[in-house]
Design an enzyme around this catalytic site. Structure first.
Site, PDB file in Angstrom:
ATOM      1  N   HIS A  25       0.829  -1.201   0.000  1.00  0.00           N
ATOM      2  CA  HIS A  25       0.000   0.000   0.000  1.00  0.00           C
ATOM      3  C   HIS A  25       0.866   1.255   0.000  1.00  0.00           C
ATOM      4  O   HIS A  25       0.391   2.329   0.337  1.00  0.00           O
ATOM      5  CB  HIS A  25      -0.969   0.044   1.195  1.00  0.00           C
ATOM      6  CG  HIS A  25      -2.163  -0.851   1.012  1.00  0.00           C
ATOM      7  ND1 HIS A  25      -2.988  -1.186   2.055  1.00  0.00           N
ATOM      8  CD2 HIS A  25      -2.678  -1.473  -0.073  1.00  0.00           C
ATOM      9  CE1 HIS A  25      -3.969  -1.976   1.614  1.00  0.00           C
ATOM     10  NE2 HIS A  25      -3.796  -2.173   0.332  1.00  0.00           N
ATOM     11  N   HIS A  81     -11.509 -10.210  -6.460  1.00  0.00           N
ATOM     12  CA  HIS A  81     -11.111  -8.913  -5.899  1.00  0.00           C
ATOM     13  C   HIS A  81     -10.298  -8.167  -6.955  1.00  0.00           C
ATOM     14  O   HIS A  81      -9.429  -8.748  -7.590  1.00  0.00           O
ATOM     15  CB  HIS A  81     -10.268  -9.176  -4.648  1.00  0.00           C
ATOM     16  CG  HIS A  81      -9.777  -7.963  -3.927  1.00  0.00           C
ATOM     17  ND1 HIS A  81     -10.424  -6.757  -3.938  1.00  0.00           N
ATOM     18  CD2 HIS A  81      -8.670  -7.772  -3.144  1.00  0.00           C
ATOM     19  CE1 HIS A  81      -9.749  -5.886  -3.196  1.00  0.00           C
ATOM     20  NE2 HIS A  81      -8.677  -6.475  -2.710  1.00  0.00           N
ATOM     21  N   GLU A  83      -8.405  -5.220  -6.529  1.00  0.00           N
ATOM     22  CA  GLU A  83      -7.218  -4.433  -6.192  1.00  0.00           C
ATOM     23  C   GLU A  83      -6.080  -4.888  -7.117  1.00  0.00           C
ATOM     24  O   GLU A  83      -5.916  -6.091  -7.367  1.00  0.00           O
ATOM     25  CB  GLU A  83      -6.843  -4.618  -4.708  1.00  0.00           C
ATOM     26  CG  GLU A  83      -5.774  -3.625  -4.301  1.00  0.00           C
ATOM     27  CD  GLU A  83      -5.554  -3.527  -2.787  1.00  0.00           C
ATOM     28  OE1 GLU A  83      -6.222  -4.231  -2.018  1.00  0.00           O
ATOM     29  OE2 GLU A  83      -4.685  -2.705  -2.397  1.00  0.00           O
ATOM     30  N   ASP A  85      -3.077  -5.616  -7.046  1.00  0.00           N
ATOM     31  CA  ASP A  85      -2.134  -6.705  -6.736  1.00  0.00           C
ATOM     32  C   ASP A  85      -2.689  -8.059  -7.214  1.00  0.00           C
ATOM     33  O   ASP A  85      -1.931  -9.002  -7.421  1.00  0.00           O
ATOM     34  CB  ASP A  85      -1.765  -6.765  -5.241  1.00  0.00           C
ATOM     35  CG  ASP A  85      -2.955  -6.814  -4.311  1.00  0.00           C
ATOM     36  OD1 ASP A  85      -3.999  -6.220  -4.630  1.00  0.00           O
ATOM     37  OD2 ASP A  85      -2.842  -7.446  -3.245  1.00  0.00           O
ATOM     38  N   HIS A 147     -11.457  -7.246   1.218  1.00  0.00           N
ATOM     39  CA  HIS A 147     -10.984  -6.011   1.790  1.00  0.00           C
ATOM     40  C   HIS A 147     -11.530  -4.766   1.096  1.00  0.00           C
ATOM     41  O   HIS A 147     -11.424  -3.665   1.615  1.00  0.00           O
ATOM     42  CB  HIS A 147      -9.452  -6.120   1.754  1.00  0.00           C
ATOM     43  CG  HIS A 147      -8.600  -4.974   1.563  1.00  0.00           C
ATOM     44  ND1 HIS A 147      -7.690  -4.821   0.546  1.00  0.00           N
ATOM     45  CD2 HIS A 147      -8.501  -3.855   2.322  1.00  0.00           C
ATOM     46  CE1 HIS A 147      -7.048  -3.695   0.687  1.00  0.00           C
ATOM     47  NE2 HIS A 147      -7.515  -3.100   1.744  1.00  0.00           N
ATOM     48  N   ASP A 166      -8.127 -12.033  -0.017  1.00  0.00           N
ATOM     49  CA  ASP A 166      -7.253 -11.355   0.951  1.00  0.00           C
ATOM     50  C   ASP A 166      -7.377 -11.911   2.375  1.00  0.00           C
ATOM     51  O   ASP A 166      -6.405 -11.894   3.140  1.00  0.00           O
ATOM     52  CB  ASP A 166      -7.597  -9.865   1.006  1.00  0.00           C
ATOM     53  CG  ASP A 166      -6.897  -9.053  -0.064  1.00  0.00           C
ATOM     54  OD1 ASP A 166      -5.906  -9.531  -0.634  1.00  0.00           O
ATOM     55  OD2 ASP A 166      -7.347  -7.920  -0.335  1.00  0.00           O
ATOM     56  N   TYR A 194      -0.665  -8.815   9.093  1.00  0.00           N
ATOM     57  CA  TYR A 194      -1.533  -8.584   7.937  1.00  0.00           C
ATOM     58  C   TYR A 194      -2.891  -8.044   8.401  1.00  0.00           C
ATOM     59  O   TYR A 194      -3.399  -7.052   7.866  1.00  0.00           O
ATOM     60  CB  TYR A 194      -1.705  -9.903   7.183  1.00  0.00           C
ATOM     61  CG  TYR A 194      -2.487  -9.811   5.903  1.00  0.00           C
ATOM     62  CD1 TYR A 194      -1.840  -9.643   4.681  1.00  0.00           C
ATOM     63  CD2 TYR A 194      -3.867  -9.909   5.903  1.00  0.00           C
ATOM     64  CE1 TYR A 194      -2.549  -9.571   3.510  1.00  0.00           C
ATOM     65  CE2 TYR A 194      -4.590  -9.836   4.731  1.00  0.00           C
ATOM     66  CZ  TYR A 194      -3.931  -9.670   3.537  1.00  0.00           C
ATOM     67  OH  TYR A 194      -4.648  -9.597   2.368  1.00  0.00           O
ATOM     68  N   HIS A 227      -2.690 -14.388  -0.572  1.00  0.00           N
ATOM     69  CA  HIS A 227      -1.330 -13.946  -0.225  1.00  0.00           C
ATOM     70  C   HIS A 227      -0.705 -14.950   0.742  1.00  0.00           C
ATOM     71  O   HIS A 227      -1.351 -15.390   1.715  1.00  0.00           O
ATOM     72  CB  HIS A 227      -1.345 -12.599   0.496  1.00  0.00           C
ATOM     73  CG  HIS A 227      -1.726 -11.440  -0.364  1.00  0.00           C
ATOM     74  ND1 HIS A 227      -0.995 -11.025  -1.454  1.00  0.00           N
ATOM     75  CD2 HIS A 227      -2.772 -10.578  -0.289  1.00  0.00           C
ATOM     76  CE1 HIS A 227      -1.567  -9.971  -2.002  1.00  0.00           C
ATOM     77  NE2 HIS A 227      -2.651  -9.685  -1.315  1.00  0.00           N
TER      78      HIS A 227
HETATM   79 FE1  FEO Z   1      -6.902  -6.061  -1.278  1.00  0.00          FE
HETATM   80 FE2  FEO Z   1      -4.334  -8.265  -1.857  1.00  0.00          FE
HETATM   81  O1  FEO Z   1      -5.522  -6.859  -2.250  1.00  0.00           O
END
Ligand code: FEO
Length: 411
Positions: A25, A81, A83, A85, A147, A166, A194, A227
């Site tokens: 982030h 998701h 985002e 990443d 998230h 996530d 995390y 992750h």
């Molecule tokens: Fe909310 Fe791993 O992205």
């Protein structure tokens, strides 16, 4: 050579390992151990690819997938998701799987179109919808704000596997893929870091969703995260730890977080620490400029109390302490108590008032009046610091929750 990892018959990890990322982030979350972007390939009569990777890791992703199956044969890309990443490499991969339908929810579709200005063949799903792949069936569970608003889980019914995106992940790069392949202590530490740095402010929503999933009484053989490591031996422990953090469970531990100019505030901090320890309460001390903010936030997750220290400069607190307060405000922690201390020259009110006000906005209860000492602490004033530590330890022991406003706060 990027090899896939077989998880079980016809199910493969085909993600990417990012050994070198050191912040997530872009600011406070230090990722000392790198991270992974996990993606899964489910081969049945129909073939489903679940989740994507960061744009810089397209080659790893493509190669791992291609070692299992020609991407042209992929029927569904399931986007849990958006985002970047997890979505950055999707546009490139979509070119290699032209027949793939994108299975996702309306919020994720909107975000994909906004990020990538493209049009794919979408099929929208919501909670309870299923996708039959042949022998296996995926059920979708929307999980907004775990998230992002678009976040979604998938449940592979026949195998009791939850694809949690996530949730339950960690930023931890490794060749291992499962909880029972590394030290549990290390894993739980990364798991807490995390949660604290990514999900903490979303605790009320997380608690509700996890209670909803628990009430479904579904078998949970594995949780496959997006992750770090996934869970097979300790899947229930992973869920319980999230529930505890989301409820704001704390231990009798105090953090002393401070900065100092001419070491007066540091002398105060050390005497306060002695006072706390003499009361049998655990404590840790961090000077801000030399400490890692992401690690402090992790340590704060299960700590009952925080003592924040700063000298006064220009009638204000030091900028390093102000930055930490900014972080606290965003975290909105539950069930915490705090107090402020520091040295000053001739104006003492404003710094303490600002720190207490900001911690109050964060939902943290101010347990003791601020301790301000002029110029440098004399021996009898160091004794006051020791007593201040003891008094604060007593508040921790008593579980002070006088103003439990934080509980009512919503993310
Ligand atoms: Fe909310 Fe791993 O992205």
């Amino acid at each position: 050579m990027f090899n896939p990892v077989k998880i079980k018959e016809n199910l493969y990890w085909v993600g990417a390992i990012d050994w070198n990322i050191r912040t997530f982030h872009g600011y406070t979350y230090s990722t000392h151990s790198g991270t992974t972007y996990n993606s899964y390939l489910l081969v049945d009569d129909k073939v489903a690819l679940i989740d994507g990777v960061h744009m810089n890791f397209f080659d790893q992703w493509r190669e791992r997938i291609s070692r299992v199956i020609d991407p042209k044969r992929i029927d569904y890309f399931i986007c849990n998701h958006v985002e970047p990443d997890h979505s950055g490499a999707i546009p490139q991969m979509m070119q290699l799987m032209p027949q793939a339908k994108v299975i996702t929810n309306q919020r994720a579709k909107d975000a994909l179109l906004k990020y990538y200005s493209t049009y794919w063949n979408f099929e929208l799903v919501k909670t309870g919808d299923i996708l039959k792949l042949g022998k296996k069936t995926l059920k979708f569970i929307e999980a907004p704000m775990i998230h992002w608003p678009d976040s979604m889980f998938d449940y592979l019914e026949q195998d009791g596997i939850l694809f949690s995106n996530d949730a339950f992940g960690q930023h931890y790069a490794s060749l291992e893929r499962f909880d029972d392949q590394v030290s549990l202590e290390l894993l739980m530490d990364e798991n807490a870091k995390y949660y604290a740095n990514i999900l903490w402010p979303l605790s009320p929503i997380i608690l509700k969703k996890l209670q909803e999933i628990k009430a479904m009484n579904i078998p949970l053989e594995m949780i496959l995260t997006s992750h770090g490591l996934s869970w097979r031996k300790y899947a229930h422990k992973a869920v319980e730890s999230y529930i505890n953090w989301a409820k704001g469970s704390v231990s009798q531990k105090v953090l002393i977080v401070y900065d100092t100019m001419y070491y007066s505030t540091e002398k105060m901090a050390l005497s306060i620490l002695e006072g706390i320890l003499s009361s049998g309460i655990a404590a840790r001390l961090y000077r801000l400029p030399v400490s890692d903010m992401g690690d402090i936030i992790k340590e704060f997750l299960d700590s009952k109390g925080i003592l924040l220290g700063s000298p006064v400069v220009n009638n204000e607190i030091l900028p390093t302490v102000e930055k930490f307060l900014f972080e606290l405000k965003g975290l909105r922690p539950l069930n915490k108590i705090a107090a402020f201390f520091g040295s000053y020259g001739w104006m003492k009110e404003q710094a303490a008032k600002y720190a207490e006000g900001t911690m109050g906005e964060a939902g943290i209860n101010i347990a003791l009046p601020a301790l301000n000492i002029r110029y440098a602490p004399a021996p009898e004033e160091l004794r006051q610091c020791f007593d201040f530590g003891q008094k604060f330890a007593l508040e921790v022991k008593n579980g002070n929750q006088r103003n439990n406003a934080g509980k009512a706060r919503q993310a």
